[in-house]
Scaffold this active site. Structure first.
Site: not given
Length: 792
Positions: A59, A123, A148, A184, A201
């Site tokens: 990515e 993005k 992703v 994602d 995360k």
């Protein structure tokens, strides 16, 4: 009603697909690039998918919205090199100038990463693809890093099975109220894709993320990394999250077997393999928890939500940890990419073992978004449900047979051509101690790399063994070589602060070299590691020839020669420069001392290098040895030769310079010397063994300098022939001189390693023609030499 509608739709789709005419050999990636103006699949990736090689998707939001420039450029090139060094083909995915790219060139990747931080650089998730690609088609060419989710969409369209990245998105804290769930997770539920990442995360709601993935039917497992029993699902910067992993995976081979089952069975959800951060880069959980609590609080206070939430929190974590999170991030990403590549390579091996499986279904199906449809004239796989991967040449390991190993320098070249002022009468040479106007070009060079590239263009099986630095130049060089299709498994990336080699050439107005500066110190940084780094390649490949250049220090040069000789490989020596050419003779226990069992079979010096080699041998006392005198006596000439005979075979200028004489003096140590002489052509001097057909051949008679008369069982005579230039170029036709000698040597070796090799005298003019192609090219080795393949 719904069932009737589904059957009707299935028939319509089947008829539509049957009307598409695609060659049977075409991959879906080729078809996609040809038919879809919004998506471009690079030639390298397209060919790799078509040949079913292990391809790994990468990515790009980590470059456009994660790391600052130019660190993001270095990371992007580094991650691609990680894929290649582990045996795969990288497919970096993003949007450049309004077009989705599956696979970037080095230049394109640098252009995309340079746009990081600009407001117009977007993005890009699934929802954003129609917008940014539509605007691109309308003339607004925006750049974007794919998340992703966005990367998964494009990767599956191209037929790629594995995506490796840093971390997966998830359910945000408070997601049960805000419904803030990363796309994602949605893509993993709807795409038959394998994602390898370092968990989620730490600031996400990991228990709810795992619950959501379970509900969506996504298989989730964590690599054990040698641990026994139950392991935690990782939390990106930390190996443990407090949430047990649903499943545990032993290693990459086991993961590939799981992939194989998922691909073969009619499942259309994805796999998520969590890879814990390397232990030495893991941040303590309690410290990370406190940092995240602060960062999340600051995000809420500042009003950052949705797609802006994650970038803000990451920035705050970076600030609170004084950059430690970024260092850990980089280590984690590289580790994940290496692991994802190993999974893809293992899958390729498994699929190769199951190559009798049918690649596409014969019945039209709408069972899911990954269906394959077959028409009467052709088959379009969207994307292939199974594969029969075979490893690419690039992923060759130390034990794969190779005809030629080239051991030498890879460098970034700068060629500076002096430009004299048109209205001023001045020398064609640049002036010292001042600035000079010039045309400056950058290219990939280095003697070893040039010779290997020439061999590759001539379809020889070749492996380059060299070292590069862990820097942008090294990563770029690695990518460029791999895009050419060269084996790169013999290239070692040093992480000790060594810099990738560089060469700067200063040329006059006629493009002749005036001065060169070469930093090849990196090759001398591996002297103590020869047994580990290089010897396995010789032992595993069992090459017919080793081509070694003089950029190695004398001790390592000797090790290369001794190791190759022990395997009965022939050895070619490229002297590189007047100073370095002496290295073959400078070691007190030089392997060249073996007479008559010559350690070097062929050398290709220029006139200056030949003189330097002769001087070095003399200084080492090699012309005072009894075995040297016996060989010279067997030749039937004095050490200086017979002037009249030498002039008749060459010319008086060359004899006055001592060039034929110097060649003869070195023959007992190097029995074949091909000296490049610029405008004079090439002088071939060769010691013939008793019984060599040229000693009695009428066509060779004009070139026989002498015949042995003392009954030697090792020396039959000397063949000497001056080949005039095949073509004389004017100064304005000469574009590049730096790789000319390397092209010459590579062409000779290509001919000498064929199944039915020619004698070297039959190859000299072909090699000269290849050199002329390079003289006319901006490249260090002209790709046009490939047109000479049929001649050798």
């Amino acid at each position: 009603m719904a069932e009737c509608l589904l059957r009707s739709l299935s028939k319509t789709v089947s008829r539509t697909v049957r009307s598409i005419k695609v060659p049977q050999s075409a991959s879906f990636a080729n078809f996609l690039s040809a038919r879809n103006p919004y998506i471009k699949v690079s030639e390298e990736v397209s060919e790799a998918i078509s040949d079913e090689k292990p391809v790994v998707a990468l990515e790009t939001t980590i470059y456009t919205h994660g790391f600052p420039h130019p660190k993001n450029t270095a990371l992007a090139l580094h991650l691609e090199s990680v894929v290649r060094l582990n045996g795969g083909i990288p497919a970096t995915i993003g949007v450049l100038n309004g077009i989705a790219r599956v696979g970037f060139s080095a230049e394109e990747l640098i252009e995309l990463t340079a746009s990081a931080g600009r407001p117009e650089t977007r993005k890009v998730s699934r929802r954003d693809l129609p917008y940014i690609l539509g605007l691109g088609h309308a003339g607004r060419g925006l750049n974007g890093g794919t998340t992703v989710a966005g990367t998964m969409v494009l990767a599956r369209l191209a037929g790629i099975n594995v995506l490796a990245t840093g971390g997966l998105g998830g359910v945000h804290r408070g997601g049960e109220h805000s419904m803030d769930i990363s796309a994602d997770l949605i893509e993993l539920a709807r795409n038959r894709m394998t994602v390898v990442a370092g968990g989620c995360k730490s600031f996400l709601d990991i228990p709810r993320t795992l619950e959501y993935l379970e509900t969506q039917g996504v298989t989730v497992g964590t690599f054990a990394d040698g641990r026994e029993g139950q392991v935690d699902f990782p939390a990106f910067w930390t190996r443990d999250s407090g949430s047990p992993s649903p499943l545990t995976i032993k290693d990459e081979e086991e993961a590939a077997q799981i992939m194989r089952a998922q691909i073969t069975l009619p499942f259309y959800s994805g796999l998520f393999f969590a890879s814990p951060i390397p232990a030495d880069h893991s941040i303590a959980k309690d410290k990370m928890d406190a940092t995240i609590t602060q960062a999340v609080h600051d995000a809420e206070k500042s009003g950052f939500t949705g797609s802006d939430n994650t970038p803000f929190i990451l920035k705050r974590i970076h600030e609170i940890t004084d950059g430690a999170s970024v260092a850990a991030n980089g280590a984690l990403i590289a580790s994940n990419v290496a692991r994802g590549t190993k999974v893809a390579v293992h899958l390729a091996k498994i699929n190769k073992d199951h190559s009798d499986n049918i690649r596409t279904r014969k019945t039209p199906s709408l069972a899911g978004s990954n269906s394959s449809w077959t028409g009467s004239d052709t088959t379009v796989a969207y994307p292939p449900s199974t594969s029969r991967s075979s490893l690419t040449q690039i992923s060759s390991g130390p034990n794969d047979p190779t005809n030629v190993i080239v051991a030498g320098a890879l460098a970034v070249d700068l060629s500076c051509d002096f430009i004299p002022a048109k209205d001023v009468a001045e020398s064609s040479h640049p002036r010292f101690h001042t600035s000079n106007p010039a045309s400056i070009r950058q290219s990939l060079g280095g003697v070893g790399q040039n010779v290997a590239t020439a061999l590759h263009y001539l379809k020889s099986s070749v492996r380059l063994c060299t070292s590069i630095g862990d820097d942008i130049a090294g990563s770029t060089a690695l990518q460029m070589l791999a895009q050419r299709g060269l084996q790169i498994s013999g290239i070692q990336k040093l992480a000790t602060g060594a810099s990738t080699a560089q060469y700067v050439a200063i040329n006059n107005a006629q493009k002749d070299l005036v001065l060169a500066m070469a930093d090849m110190n990196i090759l001398e940084a591996t002297t103590q590691d020869f047994e580990v780094l290089w010897k396995p390649h010789l032992a595993g490949c069992k090459p017919k020839w080793l081509v070694v250049d003089a950029n190695w220090d004398p001790l390592t040069l000797r090790k290369w020669i001794d190791a190759a000789k022990a395997l009965e490989a022939k050895i070619a020596y490229e002297p590189v420069s007047t100073a370095k050419s002496k290295r073959a003779f400078s070691h007190p226990q030089s392997s060249l001392a073996a007479v008559p069992h010559h350690s070097i079979n062929l050398a290709t010096p220029n006139a200056l290098e030949l003189a330097s080699m002769s001087e070095a041998a003399s200084d080492a006392g090699m012309f005072d040895r009894d075995d040297w005198w016996r060989a010279i006596d067997s030749i039937g000439l004095s050490a200086s030769g017979s002037r009249g005979k030498l002039v008749s075979l060459t010319n008086s200028d060359l004899v006055d310079q001592g060039i034929p004489q110097q060649s003869i003096r070195l023959l007992p140590f190097i029995p074949c010397i091909s000296t490049t002489l610029g405008e004079h052509g090439v002088l071939l001097t060769q010691m013939l063994k008793p019984g060599d057909g040229r000693l009695t051949s009428p066509t060779s008679a004009p070139y026989i300098l002498s015949r042995s008369t003392n009954g030697s069982d090792t020396v039959g005579g000397v063949y000497m022939r001056l080949f005039p230039p095949v073509e004389r170029l004017s100064s304005h036709e000469i574009i590049n001189v730096n790789g000319v000698g390397d092209t010459f040597l590579g062409t000779l070796i290509a001919g000498l390693t064929k199944d039915k090799p020619k004698v070297i005298a039959d190859l000299v003019d072909i090699a000269q023609s290849a050199s002329v192609q390079t003289l006319k090219s901006t490249e260090a080795v002209s790709p046009q030499i490939s047109t000479l393949r049929h001649l050798i």
